[in-house]
Design a protein around this motif. Sequence first.
Motif, short mmCIF file in Angstrom:
data_model
loop_
_atom_site.label_atom_id
_atom_site.label_comp_id
_atom_site.label_asym_id
_atom_site.label_seq_id
_atom_site.Cartn_x
_atom_site.Cartn_y
_atom_site.Cartn_z
N ARG A 1 0.57 -10.40 10.57
CA ARG A 1 1.52 -9.29 10.44
C ARG A 1 2.32 -9.40 9.15
O ARG A 1 2.61 -8.42 8.49
N VAL A 2 2.70 -10.64 8.79
CA VAL A 2 3.46 -10.87 7.57
C VAL A 2 2.51 -10.90 6.38
O VAL A 2 1.49 -11.59 6.41
N ASP A 3 2.82 -10.14 5.36
CA ASP A 3 2.02 -10.13 4.14
C ASP A 3 2.40 -11.35 3.31
O ASP A 3 3.47 -11.40 2.70
N ASN A 4 1.53 -12.34 3.28
CA ASN A 4 1.87 -13.59 2.60
C ASN A 4 2.10 -13.41 1.11
O ASN A 4 2.93 -14.08 0.51
N ILE B 1 8.06 -19.24 17.25
CA ILE B 1 6.72 -19.37 17.80
C ILE B 1 5.83 -18.26 17.25
O ILE B 1 4.68 -18.49 16.84
N GLU B 2 6.36 -17.05 17.23
CA GLU B 2 5.57 -15.91 16.76
C GLU B 2 5.22 -16.03 15.28
O GLU B 2 4.09 -15.72 14.87
N LEU B 3 6.17 -16.46 14.47
CA LEU B 3 5.89 -16.63 13.04
C LEU B 3 4.80 -17.67 12.81
O LEU B 3 3.93 -17.50 11.95
N ASN B 4 4.84 -18.74 13.58
CA ASN B 4 3.83 -19.78 13.41
C ASN B 4 2.47 -19.32 13.91
O ASN B 4 1.44 -19.69 13.33
N ASP C 1 10.72 -19.45 7.25
CA ASP C 1 10.92 -18.70 8.49
C ASP C 1 11.99 -17.62 8.36
O ASP C 1 12.21 -16.87 9.31
N ASN C 2 12.65 -17.54 7.21
CA ASN C 2 13.71 -16.54 7.02
C ASN C 2 13.12 -15.20 6.60
O ASN C 2 13.39 -14.68 5.51
N VAL C 3 12.28 -14.63 7.46
CA VAL C 3 11.70 -13.32 7.21
C VAL C 3 11.94 -12.45 8.44
O VAL C 3 12.18 -12.95 9.54
#
Length: 561
Positions: A152-155, A299-302, A539-541
């Motif tokens: 989901r996150v655009d790296n 958890i979701e970010l990882n 993780d600050n996103v």
Amino acid sequence: MRKTGISYYKYVILLGFCLLGSSYANDIDAQVKAAITGKINSSGGASRIMCANKLRCSLALTTQQYNQESSTILWSHNGKILPNANQLIEILQNSYKDALYPEDYHLSIINQLTQQVSSAPMMQPPIAALADLDTTLTDAFLLYAKHMATGRVDNLAVYPTWTISKRAVNLPDLLQKATHGGNVTQVLNGLTPTYPGYLELKSQLEKYQNIASNGGWGQIAAGASLKIGSKGTRVSQLQKRLAITGEYTTTEKTTIFDKALKQAVMKFQAHHGLKANGIVDKQTLQALNVSVNQIIKLIELNMDRLRWLPLQTSKQYLLVNIPNFSLDVMESGQSILNMPVIVGKGANRSCVLSSKISYIEINPYWSVPDSIGRKEILPKLQQDPNYLAKEQMNVYNGSFANPPIDPSRIDWKKVNPNNMPYKFRQMPGEKNALGNIKFIFPNVCGIYLHDTPTRNLFGRNRRDFSHGCIRVGKPVELADYLLSDKPNWDGDRVESQIKSGKRQIVYLAEPMDVNIIYGTVWVDNNGELQFRNDIYQIDNVDYPVYLPKESITETESDDNE
């Protein structure tokens, strides 16, 4: 003959109704398709059309799908919603179980449109709603598949220094496969990562989502450190907090900090990479008071970062976890060799990547990167002209292909670091910054694994000291493992080659997968959820947390007990 004639007329009438029904169905689908074409024409050539009255489709792929001459209505027929649409809606409703956010996929609007279509009179299908539903479901399918396949996150937008080779997924082909005789559920479930740890995190996510839905936990009030013998309300708050997450299992009611509570605190500290002394100091209290919603987000970010990686097909691979400062040799999902590592610090972050180790270099050169040469080596040379000799380094003009030059002939104080033509290389030996062994794998970051002469740093708890490359704590053991299939290369051969002082490159019999991940939360081999410090502030996103039910306010405490 008379009965036969009557049957014939019934057949003709029935056939007429069938033909009329078929014509009617074709007319409905033609009208829906025309309505979608109108959407595209009214977009004025924009890459994204309006999925519904107040919603612009999120992907240009959706517009492209309906711009094709061969495009068809995908999610309804004859004004009726197809089973594959219901399958997709169910997947979207449950997407939070895979650390995704249902409203990203227009779920509220889809539910409104399906209700509008389902409640319409049989002979008066809502053409506009059917057109909106088709485009909205298509956009939801493509976006969900994109998020599930590659995150989901655009790296590149959030972490531009990390160039990650994600798995290749053809989204239009997936859509065609799912909607043309395929099974939507089967196609989308096939995108679920097989990377070890993903399903374990998914199980932990469900646990904490249930905790949040049941009210989460209250804060433990600030105060002096809690330890054996402490009493009062704050001890009760601590017991309740640890009971909710399972560290504290004692049912005996007490407000005294006893041995059982100390063991629970030590277990919690071990899970968070803290000193496991059983004392709730300021650092432990801060970890205890992290809200359940924040833990769900972590958890979701990882889980999302695991979706960045290509599907893991090999049973053998190296796994480096940057925040845990660890390397594991994995076989069939289990670690058979573990060692500490030192990772990049500050602006010199180690990269998240997947590659294959193809060879190792024993007694390697260290070709100093130009940035280190300008910023670190040159200032030291300007202070001490004998610095290169002391560090067993050679200097080259322009290229390492040229012969080394005499550093004493250069006035280093006059060298401008902004256009310095010189390159430095450190020779093999005890001074070499790469130690005795270097492990090479292709990657755009230009990093590798290597030994180090500063082995005392492995005793530190936090080990981000390097310029980006990763220093390994057990280089000889790792080399032995990687060369175990190589004829005549056992442990003694590696040690013997190191002692010779001669540089040698040894290719592996088969390249070995290496995955470098950034896991601030993961599940260990014992099924325990582990947390580590976010050393790069990754993780600050923004990552919205979705819960099946609203949780009560988490900041309430038990002060009035």
